[in-house]
Write an enzyme that holds these catalytic residues in place. Sequence first.
Site, PDB file in Angstrom:
ATOM      1  N   THR A  35       0.819  -1.218   0.000  1.00  0.00           N
ATOM      2  CA  THR A  35       0.000   0.000   0.000  1.00  0.00           C
ATOM      3  C   THR A  35       0.853   1.269   0.000  1.00  0.00           C
ATOM      4  O   THR A  35       0.481   2.273  -0.603  1.00  0.00           O
ATOM      5  CB  THR A  35      -0.935  -0.013   1.226  1.00  0.00           C
ATOM      6  OG1 THR A  35      -1.800  -1.137   1.091  1.00  0.00           O
ATOM      7  CG2 THR A  35      -1.773   1.236   1.320  1.00  0.00           C
ATOM      8  N   SER A  82       1.763  -7.650  -0.442  1.00  0.00           N
ATOM      9  CA  SER A  82       2.519  -8.581   0.396  1.00  0.00           C
ATOM     10  C   SER A  82       1.954 -10.004   0.456  1.00  0.00           C
ATOM     11  O   SER A  82       2.714 -10.935   0.733  1.00  0.00           O
ATOM     12  CB  SER A  82       2.720  -8.010   1.790  1.00  0.00           C
ATOM     13  OG  SER A  82       1.527  -8.008   2.526  1.00  0.00           O
ATOM     14  N   THR A 115       1.413  -4.378   4.374  1.00  0.00           N
ATOM     15  CA  THR A 115       1.255  -4.660   5.801  1.00  0.00           C
ATOM     16  C   THR A 115       0.692  -6.058   6.093  1.00  0.00           C
ATOM     17  O   THR A 115       0.879  -6.577   7.193  1.00  0.00           O
ATOM     18  CB  THR A 115       0.351  -3.603   6.471  1.00  0.00           C
ATOM     19  OG1 THR A 115      -0.931  -3.632   5.842  1.00  0.00           O
ATOM     20  CG2 THR A 115       0.960  -2.221   6.386  1.00  0.00           C
TER      21      THR A 115
HETATM   22  N1  ASP Z   1      -2.505  -4.979   0.168  1.00  0.00           N
HETATM   23  C1  ASP Z   1      -1.519  -4.510   1.031  1.00  0.00           C
HETATM   24  C2  ASP Z   1      -0.385  -5.468   1.168  1.00  0.00           C
HETATM   25  O1  ASP Z   1       0.410  -5.521   0.268  1.00  0.00           O
HETATM   26  C3  ASP Z   1      -2.016  -4.082   2.358  1.00  0.00           C
HETATM   27  C4  ASP Z   1      -1.072  -3.069   2.889  1.00  0.00           C
HETATM   28  O2  ASP Z   1       0.029  -2.883   2.447  1.00  0.00           O
HETATM   29  O3  ASP Z   1      -1.489  -2.388   3.838  1.00  0.00           O
HETATM   30  O4  ASP Z   1      -0.234  -6.138   2.149  1.00  0.00           O
END
Ligand code: ASP
Length: 345
Positions: A35, A82, A115
């Site tokens: 994100t 992620s 995250t």
């Molecule tokens: N979709 C995101 C990830 O790559 C969520 C984030 O980064 O907050 O995990």
Amino acid sequence: MKRLHRLVLLALSLVTLGVHAAELPVVKLFTTGGTIQSKGAHRQKLAEYNDGRVSPEELIADLPELKTFATVEPIEISNVGSPGMTTELLLKLAKSINAELAKPGVAGAVVTHGTATLEETAYFLHLTVKSDKPVVVVGAMRPFTAISRDGPFNLLNAVRTAAAPEAVGKGVMVLLDDTIHSARFVTKNNTYRVETFVSRELGPIGYSDSDRIAFYRTPLTRHTSKSEFDISKLDTLPAVDIVYGYQEASAAPLEALVTAGVKGIILNDSAPSFAKGTALAQSKGIIVVQSDRKGSGRVVLSERTAGRNVITADNLNAQKARVLLRLALTKTTDVKEIQRIFNEY
Ligand code: ASP
């Protein structure tokens, strides 16, 4: 004369600037996506966006304040959300960080990450980075394009922390929302709020505040330069999967994993059917680790678990127990030895 005076002043300020830049610590910025590097269709889109749209150069250009604290040099590892992190990317990331931190001129490293699985990558690096230099994993809950986005301030604080002498020897850290957590204890706790990362029982280790990076504690479990794990010659890791425990959980997922040929299984809770499934797995040489779905508190070693040759995950949640078991299996399949590893890391 006035012109000469101005020229001398200009030359002096250029020299000062040059010296200043040369004196700034060098922080390597490893980008993986998430994100923090994503863009939404407009400024109020907080939950709908595309991972991996913002380049490392754009991240740095967006934040001129970085130049006050460090010379930031980007290295792009990937540009993925992620949940899409792979063993190949984890190994590439750890090897690149080890290569860069081995250079005397580099003070520390920052890793951008989504995250969702950030705690898994951070713990993997905590166990495989071979340096006392600070490594800070950073993310954001709001995309690059959002009003009141959290990414830039998180990134600035991550760079400040990676450049801070006080951060040396603390292992891999996770920084969002001005709060510094040890990779060993941190977990994502909320799907949507910016204060999502917590270290449930044991608390954060410090804060990145405006006056200084303030640390209050340091992790005592083994990590980084004191870790026994060496991934330098590996290009894959043993397969380990997780089975969820709940009322009337069937043994089918466990049996399917045995058939799939995994090397290890993490039980994230108990269920009556798991006793038979565990015995079946162990008969095929599969290592079984008991974690707990509450995600906080220790799974204590009892005579019953020890008698069943099940390893306890201590206070690691299932996803982190998986990271440790994969690394442990690169060294041994001895149950006692793996329990020692779970006790020490
Ligand atoms: N979709 C995101 C990830 O790559 C969520 C984030 O980064 O907050 O995990």
